[in-house]
Every structure is written in C-alpha cells, then in structure tokens.
Design a protein around this motif. Structure first.
Motif, PDB file in Angstrom:
ATOM      1  N   GLU A  16       0.830  -1.202   0.000  1.00 30.15           N
ATOM      2  CA  GLU A  16       0.000   0.000   0.000  1.00 30.15           C
ATOM      3  C   GLU A  16       0.865   1.252   0.000  1.00 30.15           C
ATOM      4  O   GLU A  16       0.629   2.191  -0.761  1.00 30.15           O
ATOM      5  CB  GLU A  16      -0.911  -0.006   1.234  1.00 30.15           C
ATOM      6  N   ASP A  17       1.871   1.262   0.854  1.00 29.19           N
ATOM      7  CA  ASP A  17       2.728   2.432   1.021  1.00 29.19           C
ATOM      8  C   ASP A  17       4.152   2.085   0.595  1.00 29.19           C
ATOM      9  O   ASP A  17       4.823   1.270   1.225  1.00 29.19           O
ATOM     10  CB  ASP A  17       2.704   2.876   2.483  1.00 29.19           C
ATOM     11  N   GLY A  18       4.604   2.713  -0.473  1.00 30.12           N
ATOM     12  CA  GLY A  18       5.926   2.414  -1.005  1.00 30.12           C
ATOM     13  C   GLY A  18       7.073   2.829  -0.108  1.00 30.12           C
ATOM     14  O   GLY A  18       8.224   2.458  -0.366  1.00 30.12           O
ATOM     15  N   SER A  19       6.793   3.582   0.968  1.00 32.95           N
ATOM     16  CA  SER A  19       7.868   4.031   1.848  1.00 32.95           C
ATOM     17  C   SER A  19       8.536   2.876   2.592  1.00 32.95           C
ATOM     18  O   SER A  19       9.633   3.033   3.134  1.00 32.95           O
ATOM     19  CB  SER A  19       7.342   5.059   2.855  1.00 32.95           C
ATOM     20  N   ILE A  20       7.904   1.710   2.623  1.00 31.72           N
ATOM     21  CA  ILE A  20       8.518   0.561   3.295  1.00 31.72           C
ATOM     22  C   ILE A  20       9.586  -0.095   2.417  1.00 31.72           C
ATOM     23  O   ILE A  20      10.335  -0.953   2.881  1.00 31.72           O
ATOM     24  CB  ILE A  20       7.469  -0.496   3.692  1.00 31.72           C
ATOM     25  N   LEU A  21       9.665   0.324   1.159  1.00 30.50           N
ATOM     26  CA  LEU A  21      10.610  -0.291   0.228  1.00 30.50           C
ATOM     27  C   LEU A  21      11.976   0.388   0.355  1.00 30.50           C
ATOM     28  O   LEU A  21      12.332   1.272  -0.411  1.00 30.50           O
ATOM     29  CB  LEU A  21      10.084  -0.185  -1.202  1.00 30.50           C
ATOM     30  N   GLN A  51      14.233   9.260  -4.313  1.00 28.44           N
ATOM     31  CA  GLN A  51      15.565   8.743  -4.010  1.00 28.44           C
ATOM     32  C   GLN A  51      15.489   7.387  -3.316  1.00 28.44           C
ATOM     33  O   GLN A  51      16.261   6.468  -3.631  1.00 28.44           O
ATOM     34  CB  GLN A  51      16.321   9.734  -3.120  1.00 28.44           C
ATOM     35  N   GLN A  52      14.547   7.233  -2.387  1.00 28.53           N
ATOM     36  CA  GLN A  52      14.435   5.980  -1.644  1.00 28.53           C
ATOM     37  C   GLN A  52      14.043   4.825  -2.556  1.00 28.53           C
ATOM     38  O   GLN A  52      14.615   3.731  -2.472  1.00 28.53           O
ATOM     39  CB  GLN A  52      13.406   6.118  -0.522  1.00 28.53           C
ATOM     40  N   LEU A  53      13.076   5.069  -3.436  1.00 26.44           N
ATOM     41  CA  LEU A  53      12.660   4.006  -4.345  1.00 26.44           C
ATOM     42  C   LEU A  53      13.783   3.663  -5.320  1.00 26.44           C
ATOM     43  O   LEU A  53      13.981   2.493  -5.670  1.00 26.44           O
ATOM     44  CB  LEU A  53      11.407   4.422  -5.111  1.00 26.44           C
ATOM     45  N   GLU A  55      16.969   3.766  -4.697  1.00 28.07           N
ATOM     46  CA  GLU A  55      17.924   2.932  -3.967  1.00 28.07           C
ATOM     47  C   GLU A  55      17.413   1.501  -3.857  1.00 28.07           C
ATOM     48  O   GLU A  55      18.187   0.542  -3.981  1.00 28.07           O
ATOM     49  CB  GLU A  55      18.168   3.528  -2.580  1.00 28.07           C
ATOM     50  N   PHE A  56      16.118   1.353  -3.625  1.00 27.08           N
ATOM     51  CA  PHE A  56      15.521   0.018  -3.559  1.00 27.08           C
ATOM     52  C   PHE A  56      15.721  -0.726  -4.879  1.00 27.08           C
ATOM     53  O   PHE A  56      16.162  -1.883  -4.898  1.00 27.08           O
ATOM     54  CB  PHE A  56      14.030   0.140  -3.238  1.00 27.08           C
ATOM     55  N   LEU A  57      15.427  -0.069  -5.978  1.00 26.19           N
ATOM     56  CA  LEU A  57      15.529  -0.708  -7.292  1.00 26.19           C
ATOM     57  C   LEU A  57      16.970  -1.074  -7.632  1.00 26.19           C
ATOM     58  O   LEU A  57      17.237  -2.125  -8.225  1.00 26.19           O
ATOM     59  CB  LEU A  57      14.956   0.219  -8.363  1.00 26.19           C
ATOM     60  N   ARG A  58      17.902  -0.226  -7.242  1.00 30.89           N
ATOM     61  CA  ARG A  58      19.315  -0.495  -7.537  1.00 30.89           C
ATOM     62  C   ARG A  58      19.854  -1.670  -6.730  1.00 30.89           C
ATOM     63  O   ARG A  58      20.782  -2.353  -7.169  1.00 30.89           O
ATOM     64  CB  ARG A  58      20.160   0.753  -7.257  1.00 30.89           C
ATOM     65  N   ASP A  59      19.282  -1.904  -5.545  1.00 33.45           N
ATOM     66  CA  ASP A  59      19.792  -2.972  -4.687  1.00 33.45           C
ATOM     67  C   ASP A  59      19.119  -4.319  -4.931  1.00 33.45           C
ATOM     68  O   ASP A  59      19.509  -5.324  -4.329  1.00 33.45           O
ATOM     69  CB  ASP A  59      19.655  -2.579  -3.215  1.00 33.45           C
ATOM     70  N   LEU A  60      18.128  -4.350  -5.803  1.00 34.39           N
ATOM     71  CA  LEU A  60      17.578  -5.635  -6.222  1.00 34.39           C
ATOM     72  C   LEU A  60      18.586  -6.339  -7.132  1.00 34.39           C
ATOM     73  O   LEU A  60      19.512  -5.718  -7.652  1.00 34.39           O
ATOM     74  CB  LEU A  60      16.266  -5.434  -6.987  1.00 34.39           C
ATOM     75  N   LYS A  61      18.384  -7.612  -7.340  1.00 38.93           N
ATOM     76  CA  LYS A  61      19.225  -8.345  -8.289  1.00 38.93           C
ATOM     77  C   LYS A  61      19.103  -7.689  -9.662  1.00 38.93           C
ATOM     78  O   LYS A  61      17.995  -7.482 -10.160  1.00 38.93           O
ATOM     79  CB  LYS A  61      18.767  -9.802  -8.361  1.00 38.93           C
ATOM     80  N   PRO A  62      20.206  -7.331 -10.300  1.00 39.10           N
ATOM     81  CA  PRO A  62      20.138  -6.676 -11.614  1.00 39.10           C
ATOM     82  C   PRO A  62      19.390  -7.522 -12.640  1.00 39.10           C
ATOM     83  O   PRO A  62      19.494  -8.746 -12.650  1.00 39.10           O
ATOM     84  CB  PRO A  62      21.617  -6.517 -12.001  1.00 39.10           C
ATOM     85  N   GLN A  63      18.647  -6.844 -13.483  1.00 40.34           N
ATOM     86  CA  GLN A  63      17.893  -7.482 -14.562  1.00 40.34           C
ATOM     87  C   GLN A  63      16.989  -8.605 -14.041  1.00 40.34           C
ATOM     88  O   GLN A  63      16.921  -9.691 -14.619  1.00 40.34           O
ATOM     89  CB  GLN A  63      18.852  -8.024 -15.635  1.00 40.34           C
ATOM     90  N   SER A  64      16.288  -8.320 -12.953  1.00 39.21           N
ATOM     91  CA  SER A  64      15.379  -9.314 -12.370  1.00 39.21           C
ATOM     92  C   SER A  64      13.926  -8.854 -12.375  1.00 39.21           C
ATOM     93  O   SER A  64      13.012  -9.676 -12.434  1.00 39.21           O
ATOM     94  CB  SER A  64      15.792  -9.640 -10.930  1.00 39.21           C
TER      95      SER A  64
END
Length: 215
Positions: A16-21, A51-53, A55-64
């Motif tokens: 619901e709230d993307g701030s937890i990501l 910025q927070q989102l 950082e979340f996306l960058r720390d996921l497994k690349p190309q996943s």
C-alpha cells in the motif's frame, strides 16, 4: 528483514505504502528471494520518495524485475527512472500512474527499457494543460519517441492525462517509417488514449483487436 527471510519463494510484492521499500528490503529480497520479479504499490509520497525508491531498485538483483506498477499518488521521477535502467533487459510491464509534471519530463530516462510489452503512462491532476511531451523540451520529446519506436515487443499502450500524446504517436509512426524493412515493427493489440490536447480539448480513444495494429 525477518518477514522477507521467511518468504524464500516470493515472486510478487504488493504494498500500500511504497515508503517501506528501503534498500535493506531490496538486499533481503536479493539474498532470500531469488525468483522475485513483480512489484506493485499504491502510493509513495514524501520529499525522499524518489531517491528511496531508486535505492531500492538499484539494490535488487540486476535485470530481475519484470513488472513495475505504481497505482496512485507518488512523487517518483528522474531518480527512479534512472534506477530502472538496472532492469532494462528484464522489464516487460511498466505502469506509471498519477505522475507529476517533473516525472513526466523525465520519461526519457527509460529509453534503455526495450523489452516492454505493456506500457501505461498517466499524469496526475496537476498536468492538465501541461504539455508533458511537448516541444518545450524537444530533446526529451525526441528521446521518448525514439525509445518507444524501438520497443518492438510493445503490444499494449495506454497514455492518459497528458498533452500532445497524439504528436508523440505521429512521431513514432514517422520514426518507424524511416526504419529498414527487415527491422522490427511495433504491432499493438491494445491502444488506449485518454488525453487533454494542447487546446485543452479532452477526448478518448480505445482499441483492442486480435489483429495487431501496425504503427
């Protein structure tokens, strides 16, 4: 992130709230959930949301990441779109709803995502009368048109609440007309337009067909 550690077979996440990501959540998903590929959230607001989102996306497994969906209020933009470059080869479904003018001006940062099959872009209430893909930003306009022209796998396209999107479609058509005959051609099976053009006239177009619409 204990809740992530206990879900090793997790593939999809709806919040619901993307701030937890946070970046920590992303790192936990990367380590504990190797099949994770789908993210959808309802809202993500606040001065640090973009910025927070990112950082979340960058720390996921690349190309996943294969699906990324924003449903409602958000303040994502340039940083988030740049971070999605980490998933440019895997991303197939991208739905960006309720974008603000700043975010719409940053769409060219998605130009590396060429595997997309479903794309939805919608402006929020603040964009009425704002040419989000207009000739006030000709370089960005050209980049967005060139990006979509190269998305040969694109089948479903929705554009809503944005000025001059018809101009964008015409530019895409022109770009494709200049491509060699043996190059991929965009064949849409679903096209939905709900637009406010530069003269503030609002109209809608919707088309779905079993026979691809070639642009």
């Amino acid at each position: 992130m204990k809740w992530v550690s206990s879900l090793s077979s997790l593939t999809s996440l709806f919040v619901e709230d993307g701030s937890i990501l946070t970046a920590d959540v992303a790192k936990a998903l990367r380590q504990k959930c190797p099949s994770f590929n789908y993210l959808q959230y309802h809202c993500c607001e606040g001065p640090e949301a973009d910025q927070q989102l990112a950082e979340f996306l960058r720390d996921l497994k690349p190309q996943s990441l294969q699906t990324f969906v924003i449903r409602s209020r958000n303040e994502v933009g340039n940083e988030t779109f740049m971070a999605l470059q980490q998933h440019s080869s895997s991303l197939q479904k991208l739905c960006l709803m309720r974008l603000n003018p700043t975010a719409l001006r940053s769409l060219h940062q998605l130009r590396h995502s060429l595997a997309i099959t479903t794309l939805a872009i919608e402006g929020n209430d603040m964009v009425e009368g704002f040419g989000w893909l207009d000739y006030d930003n000709p370089a960005d306009f050209e980049e967005v048109a060139e990006w979509l022209s190269k998305c040969a796998s694109l089948r479903e396209l929705l554009l809503a609440r944005g000025s001059n999107a018809t101009g964008l479609l015409l530019k895409i058509e022109n770009n494709l007309g200049m491509i060699e005959d043996d190059s991929p051609v965009m064949e849409l099976t679903s096209l939905n337009l709900d637009l406010t053009e530069l003269n503030n006239r609002t109209f809608g177009i919707s088309s779905e067909t079993n026979h691809p619409l070639k642009i």
